[in-house]
Each structure stands twice: as structure tokens, then as C-alpha cells.
Design an enzyme around this catalytic site. Sequence first.
Site, PDB file in Angstrom:
ATOM      1  N   ARG A 226       0.858  -1.178   0.000  1.00  0.00           N
ATOM      2  CA  ARG A 226       0.000   0.000   0.000  1.00  0.00           C
ATOM      3  C   ARG A 226       0.902   1.238   0.000  1.00  0.00           C
ATOM      4  O   ARG A 226       2.012   1.220   0.554  1.00  0.00           O
ATOM      5  CB  ARG A 226      -0.910   0.019   1.233  1.00  0.00           C
ATOM      6  CG  ARG A 226      -1.710  -1.242   1.430  1.00  0.00           C
ATOM      7  CD  ARG A 226      -2.684  -1.498   0.311  1.00  0.00           C
ATOM      8  NE  ARG A 226      -3.837  -0.596   0.362  1.00  0.00           N
ATOM      9  CZ  ARG A 226      -4.787  -0.573  -0.564  1.00  0.00           C
ATOM     10  NH1 ARG A 226      -4.704  -1.360  -1.612  1.00  0.00           N
ATOM     11  NH2 ARG A 226      -5.808   0.252  -0.444  1.00  0.00           N
ATOM     12  N   HIS A 274      -0.425   1.328 -10.419  1.00  0.00           N
ATOM     13  CA  HIS A 274      -1.222   0.447  -9.567  1.00  0.00           C
ATOM     14  C   HIS A 274      -1.893  -0.660 -10.385  1.00  0.00           C
ATOM     15  O   HIS A 274      -3.097  -0.899 -10.277  1.00  0.00           O
ATOM     16  CB  HIS A 274      -2.288   1.250  -8.808  1.00  0.00           C
ATOM     17  CG  HIS A 274      -2.737   0.562  -7.545  1.00  0.00           C
ATOM     18  ND1 HIS A 274      -3.158   1.241  -6.427  1.00  0.00           N
ATOM     19  CD2 HIS A 274      -2.842  -0.769  -7.233  1.00  0.00           C
ATOM     20  CE1 HIS A 274      -3.512   0.386  -5.478  1.00  0.00           C
ATOM     21  NE2 HIS A 274      -3.324  -0.837  -5.958  1.00  0.00           N
TER      22      HIS A 274
END
Length: 311
Positions: A226, A274
Site C-alpha cells: 500500500r 497500480h
Amino acid sequence: MRCVLISSRLDLRRYLGPEISLIADQVELVEWKKDGDPDVRLAMAWHPSNDAFSGYPNLRAICSIGAGVDNIVGCPSLKSEVDVVRVVDPGQAQMMSGFVAWHVIGHQRNFAGYQAQQRDRIWHSGPQRRADSLPVGILGYGAIGRKLAIDLAYLGFSVMCWSRTPKRPATAAIRSYNGPAGLCEMLNNTEVLVNVLPLTPETRGILNAQLFANIRRGGYLIQVGRGEHLLESDLLAALEDGQLTGAALDVFPSEPLPRTHPFWGHPKIILTPHNASDVSVRAVAATLVTTADAIRTGRRPPHAIDRTLGY
């Protein structure tokens, strides 16, 4: 069962695609309403707004659209008794494994150096390294971390894994570490560090100067956890002084990454938007069905997280 779609970032119905119609006889998908709906007992969410769950008093479970759940657990309107469910998708783990292996091999074989030589029209063959001479440390040993470890070990790399609590290694070729002392020991023997940890208060900012200093000098970071795991200024400093020779970054605290961010033009950083891996529509649909069935029968849904741990 009625399932409300909640996201401040994505149109979840479009994201799921036409295949979600396969479960229409078991789960009815409805859009979020400010006034809420007392008949809704199931939700599917991704980055909900702070008041997203306020109008849904009978909500029993929330399924994340992705593997991460921190964006849901941190929502102020989420009641403590509501289960938060992760999507577990073997296909996602396989995609992540391929992404990580590509970067590990890129460091092993100095592909960035050869790309630079190509731009400068230089023909020079450097020394080659065997895979077993490159120690890879993996932060996080859940379903994805386990798959990464197995596949990298199969490719011949020396693989180590770290987790908060003791975990049995998948094969004899993988070394397992846990706890603070175990983390230090693994880092001291690590050249390529792969982060797939969940985001919790304890892991926020874990990729910092102190951690980088414990890795073998000339190491490499692969960040697919993350964005909030990484202290960006500490990474830039580690790249500047040579403690790290490079980094592959797929996740960021602010997405999309601002156009003025220093990572964009950094010669030692590889950026991806991402997309290291994604869950399949079928996996999401299966999670919704099993969660709805658990609610109907009064059971706890499979893959519900431990809210006290955050994963």
C-alpha cells in the site's frame, strides 16, 4: 439479497462488467443512496466516503472490490459488528507473482543498465549472476506472499519471508521469520526487498530509512503493498546515497501520482500505475455469493478479516 455498491473512486457496476449478471438471481446490486436502505444487508465497497454506511443500519458484511481492506476498515461510519470480507483470488496472486518476478530478474540481470547502454549505443556485456546468489526478502506471508515465495524459490532465488506471527514455510527452500528480531535478521540478509504487507497502524511507514539501512548495500525495493507503507523522502535519500540501487513502485499514497512528483523523472525508479495485479470479476462474484449465503444462514462469511488486526 440486496447489495449496495459504494465507492468514492470507481463506478463499481462498470468495473464488474457483464459477468456479474451470472449471480443476479442470488444478489441484487443497487446504487448507494444518501437516505440509505434498511433492507440492505450486504455491500461491496472501495474507498467509501466517511458517511457511506450511515444510512444502512442492517448491514451485516462488506466485501472489498480488491485484496486491500484498509480503505474500508478506516471508514468512520462503519459499525464494529459489521464483517469486512477480502476477495481471495488465486489468479490475482499469480499475476502479482509474475510482476514481482520480472522486477527481481531485472535487478539480477541488470536490465536497467543494458537499457541505458542501448540509449547510448554502447555494446558491453557485463558479468552474470546466478539466481541463488540473490537473496530476496518478502514482507508479508499471506496468500499473495506465499505465492511469490513459492514461485521465486522455483526460479532458483534464495527466498525469505517475514510475518508478524510465525508462519510455516511453504517449502523447505523458503526461510521464514517473524517478529521484530526476525525482521532485522531477514533484512540483514536481503538484497531485493518485496513488500506485500497489509496496511495497519503498525505497518504504516514501515519502508523507512531505518529499514533501508538494514538491507544489504546496493539493494532493491519492490513496493506492491500500500502506498502508505513508504516514506517517500527516505526512499529518495537511500537512492541518492547508494544504499538502494533502484526501486519498482506500483502503489502510492496519492493516486494518480501528481505530475510534479519527483518519482516521475527519477532514473533509478520504475513506476507503474497500480496495475501489478487485479482481482477477476468471477472472484468478486463468488465472494458476493458466499458472503450473502453466510448472512442468510447466520454464519460468519469466509475470508472475513480480524478487525482488531486490520487483515
